[in-house]
Design an enzyme around this catalytic site. Structure first.
Site, PDB file in Angstrom:
ATOM      1  N   GLY A 195       0.739  -4.851   0.916  1.00  0.00           N
ATOM      2  CA  GLY A 195      -0.387  -4.961  -0.278  1.00  0.00           C
ATOM      3  C   GLY A 195      -0.447  -5.492  -1.598  1.00  0.00           C
ATOM      4  N   GLU A 254      -0.236  -8.934  -1.330  1.00  0.00           N
ATOM      5  CA  GLU A 254      -1.826  -9.436  -0.438  1.00  0.00           C
ATOM      6  C   GLU A 254      -2.414  -9.727  -1.580  1.00  0.00           C
ATOM      7  OE1 GLU A 254      -2.291  -6.355   2.618  1.00  0.00           O
ATOM      8  OE2 GLU A 254      -2.168  -7.206   3.377  1.00  0.00           O
ATOM      9  N   GLU A 284       4.635  -5.138   6.838  1.00  0.00           N
ATOM     10  CA  GLU A 284       3.787  -3.977   7.985  1.00  0.00           C
ATOM     11  C   GLU A 284       4.287  -3.972   9.041  1.00  0.00           C
ATOM     12  OE1 GLU A 284       2.113  -6.748   5.921  1.00  0.00           O
ATOM     13  OE2 GLU A 284       1.072  -5.393   4.884  1.00  0.00           O
ATOM     14  N   ALA A 310       1.227  -1.099   0.014  1.00  0.00           N
ATOM     15  CA  ALA A 310       0.184  -0.306  -0.113  1.00  0.00           C
ATOM     16  C   ALA A 310       0.601   1.228   0.413  1.00  0.00           C
ATOM     17  CB  ALA A 310      -0.657  -0.335   0.787  1.00  0.00           C
TER      18      ALA A 310
END
Ligand code: CAA
Length: 260
Positions: free
Chosen positions: A111, A114, A134, A68
Site C-alpha cells: 500500500g 500504491e 503482497e 497496509a
C-alpha cells in the site's frame, strides 16, 4: 485553515505547499484505516484551501510506508473486508485536483508503493525501496498496484515485481519509469518541496486542467484523450490567466497569476 489535531499524520501549509507527513514510525507508517481516513481528510481540505497549490506527502527516513496494516486485516473474513471496504477511501485520493508529490525515503511497499503511485510524481532517495510484496503474505495488491504499476512500467516488469514481491531500488524504479527523480536521501524532502513550490508558482487553473488531462490518458482511447485535452486547452481561454500569460509574453514582462 488549521491542519492540527490528527493522530497518525502531521499536516501544515507553507508558501503555497501543503505538507503531509505519515506518522506511525513504530510500524513503519503502516497504513491503517484511521491513518487513511486522516490522510483523505487532509488531502480533501487542502484541495479546497486557496493557500495550497501543490501537495507533498512524505514519511520518515526509514519508511514512506511499509504497506497496509497487516495486523488490522490478518484475521479479517471476506465479509469483514467487504463491509469495511477500507480500500474505497483510495478513490478519493485519485480525485484530488491539485498535484501531489510523494517524497519517498526508505520503504514504499505494498500500500505504501500504491500510495506513492496514486500521487502524481515521486521523488525518491537513493536508499528508497519500492515493491509490491503482497504475494508473500498470501494476497495481491489491493489499492491499485496491479493497475497503476502496470501502466507506469509496462506488463513485463509489473508482472515480475508483483509475482515475486521483490524489493526494487530507487535507481531501478527510476529506470523503469516509476520515479520522477532520484536524489541523495537527505535531499528528498527539500527537492520535493522545491518542485512543489515551482508548481505552486504556475497559473493554478492551467495546472489543474493539465493534471486532469494527463490522468485522462490512462482512462481513454487516444481519440477520446485528444478530444479531452483539446477541450481543457480551449477552456483555459475563458481565464484571465491565459490573457495575462500571453500578453506578458508579448510585452516581455513577468506574468502575474490570479487563479481566475
Ligand atoms: N503492517 C503492520 N505492521 C508492520 C508493517 C505492516 N505493513 N510493516 C512493518 N510493520 C511493523 C513490524 O511488525 C514491526 O513491528 P514490531 O516492532 O511491533 O515487531 C515494525 O513495523 C518494524 O518492522 P520490522 O521489525 O519488520 O522491520 P525490518 O527492518 O526488519 O523489516 C520490512 C522492514 C522489510 C519493511 C518488513 O517490516 C516488512 O516486510 N513489512 C511488511 C511489508 C508488506 O508485506 N507490505 C504489504 C502489506 S499488504 C498491502 O499493502 C495490501 C494492499 O495492497 C492494500
Amino acid at each position: 485553515m488549521s491542519y492540527q489535531g490528527y493522530t497518525h499524520i502531521l499536516a501544515s501549509v507553507d508558501q503555497g505547499v501543503g505538507l503531509i507527513r505519515l506518522n506511525r514510525p513504530q510500524v513503519l507508517n503502516a497504513l491503517n484505516a484511521e491513518l487513511m481516513s486522516e490522510l483523505v481528510d487532509a488531502l480533501s481540505r487542502m484541495d479546497e484551501d486557496d493557500d495550497v497549490r501543490c501537495i507533498v506527502i512524505t514519511g520518515n527516513e526509514r519508511a514512506f510506508a511499509a504497506g497496509a496494516d497487516i495486523g488490522e486485516m490478518a484475521e479479517a473474513s471476506l465479509v469483514d473486508m467487504y463491509t469495511r471496504d477500507n480500500l474505497s477511501r483510495w478513490d478519493r485520493v485519485r480525485r484530488i485536483k491539485k498535484p501531489i508529490i510523494a517524497a519517498v525515503n526508505g520503504y514504499a511497499l505494498g500500500g505504501g508503493c500504491e500510495l506513492a503511485m496514486a500521487c502524481d510524481m515521486i521523488i525518491a532517495g537513493e536508499g528508497a525501496r519500492f515493491g509490491q510484496p503482497e504475494i508473500n503474505i498470501g494476497v495481491i495488491p489491493g489499492a491499485g498496484g496491479t493497475q497503476r504499476l502496470t501502466r507506469a512500467i509496462g506488463k513485463a516488469k509489473a508482472m515480475e515485481w508483483i509475482l515475486t514481491g521483490r524489493f526494487v531500488s530507487a535507481h531501478e524504479a527510476e529506470r523503469a519509469g516509476l520515479v520522477t527523480r532520484v536524489v541523495p536521501d537527505e535531499a528528498v524532502l527539500d527537492e520535493a518541496l522545491a518542485l512543489a513550490r515551482e508548481i505552486a508558482s504556475k497559473p493554478p487553473l492551467a495546472v489543474r486542467l493539465a493534471k486532469d488531462a494527463v490522468l485522462a490518458a490512462f482512462d481513454t482511447t487516444i481519440e477520446t484523450g485528444l478530444a479531452y485535452e483539446r477541450h481543457n486547452f480551449y477552456m483555459l481561454f475563458a481565464t484571465e490567466d491565459q490573457r495575462e500569460g500571453m500578453r506578458a509574453f508579448l510585452e516581455k514582462r513577468r506574468a502575474q497569476w490570479r487563479g481566475r
